[in-house]
Design an enzyme around this catalytic site. Structure first.
Site, PDB file in Angstrom:
ATOM      1  N   CYS A  82      20.558  37.696   0.604  1.00 56.31           N
ATOM      2  CA  CYS A  82      21.113  38.616   1.600  1.00 56.31           C
ATOM      3  C   CYS A  82      22.175  39.545   0.988  1.00 56.31           C
ATOM      4  CB  CYS A  82      21.622  37.823   2.800  1.00 56.31           C
ATOM      5  SG  CYS A  82      21.730  38.830   4.284  1.00 56.31           S
ATOM      6  N   HIS A 181      18.095  33.504   3.936  1.00 59.14           N
ATOM      7  CA  HIS A 181      19.067  32.506   3.471  1.00 59.14           C
ATOM      8  C   HIS A 181      18.427  31.130   3.268  1.00 59.14           C
ATOM      9  CE1 HIS A 181      22.741  34.911   4.261  1.00 59.14           C
ATOM     10  NE2 HIS A 181      22.014  35.434   5.231  1.00 59.14           N
ATOM     11  N   GLU A 183      19.480  28.842   1.638  1.00 61.78           N
ATOM     12  CA  GLU A 183      20.554  27.844   1.505  1.00 61.78           C
ATOM     13  C   GLU A 183      20.937  27.192   2.829  1.00 61.78           C
ATOM     14  OE1 GLU A 183      20.822  31.091   1.202  1.00 61.78           O
ATOM     15  OE2 GLU A 183      22.692  31.866   2.043  1.00 61.78           O
TER      16      GLU A 183
HETATM   17  N1  GLN Z   1      24.971  42.612   6.365  1.00 61.05           N
HETATM   18  C1  GLN Z   1      25.603  41.952   5.239  1.00 61.05           C
HETATM   19  C2  GLN Z   1      26.018  42.942   4.165  1.00 61.05           C
HETATM   20  O1  GLN Z   1      25.752  44.069   4.240  1.00 61.05           O
HETATM   21  C3  GLN Z   1      24.721  40.895   4.641  1.00 61.05           C
HETATM   22  C4  GLN Z   1      24.515  39.778   5.622  1.00 61.05           C
HETATM   23  C5  GLN Z   1      24.339  38.414   5.008  1.00 61.05           C
HETATM   24  O2  GLN Z   1      24.561  38.185   3.817  1.00 61.05           O
HETATM   25  N2  GLN Z   1      23.982  37.498   5.868  1.00 61.05           N
HETATM   26  O3  GLN Z   1      26.612  42.541   3.215  1.00 61.05           O
END
Ligand code: GLN
Length: 202
Positions: A82, A181, A183
């Site tokens: 992410c 994710h 994790e």
């Molecule tokens: N929207 C977040 C960002 O731009 C990422 C979201 C996440 O890691 N769950 O960093």
């Protein structure tokens, strides 16, 4: 390293604990990575989920941005989930003009790409290289990959719904990233895949 590689989880912000638990269960030794000197002790690095612009700022505050970029350029294996995917990318859309990234994956990602209606959701994903059933993927204000360079393998795309076909997992050599994710689900297969890649690289 033996069969137990040491993986540094970038510990400036984000879901560090979840990644360390998953990596530990997948057979790695982990350290919380905050200092440049700690980069010399790791066989691989994980960049957690969290908030990419905050992590970008903290990488600069902790004088880690350039050292980490250099180690990645020299072939340090890496996995980002992410916000971690955003930080590993070579181009980021819809971010702050002062946000930095690490240029370790030849991809263009769009932050918060799934939009308000579906900004957090779960789905089952087929992931290339994981043959024993789909992976439950949790997306939280996730990016998607809008463009991949020639050397980048697409590992997974959204199967259906409004974002069908969007690329959400990629690998380029020893660097991999997921929009979701792994994790947080207790399914260790993505982390095992990374730990295996780190072992092979070492
Ligand atoms: N929207 C977040 C960002 O731009 C990422 C979201 C996440 O890691 N769950 O960093």
């Amino acid at each position: 390293m033996g069969s137990t590689p040491t993986i540094g989880v970038l510990a400036l912000q984000g879901d560090v604990r979840e990644h360390r638990a998953a990596l530990g269960a997948a057979g790695a030794h982990t350290i919380a990575l905050r200092r440049e000197s700690e980069l010399d002790r790791v066989d691989g690095v994980v960049i957690p989920g969290g908030e990419s612009t905050t992590m970008s700022r903290l990488l600069q505050v902790f004088d880690l941005l350039e050292p980490l970029r250099d180690r990645l350029r020299d072939g340090l294996p890496a996995f980002g989930s992410c916000a971690g995917m955003i930080l590993l990318a070579s181009e980021v859309l819809d971010t702050r003009p002062d946000a930095e990234h690490l240029d370790a994956l030849d991809i263009t990602v769009r932050r918060n790409a799934f939009g308000r209606q579906v900004d957090s959701f779960e789905t089952d994903l087929e992931v290339l290289g994981i043959d024993d059933g789909p992976v439950r993927a949790v997306f939280i204000r996730a990016p998607w990959v809008e463009k991949v360079g020639a050397g980048v393998e697409v590992l997974a795309a959204v199967p259906d719904g409004p974002a069908a076909g969007r690329v959400v997992a990629v690998r380029q050599g020893v660097v991999m990233a997921t929009s979701f994710h792994p994790e947080v689900t207790g399914d260790l297969r993505v982390h095992r895949m990374f730990v295996d890649a780190v072992r092979k690289a070492g």
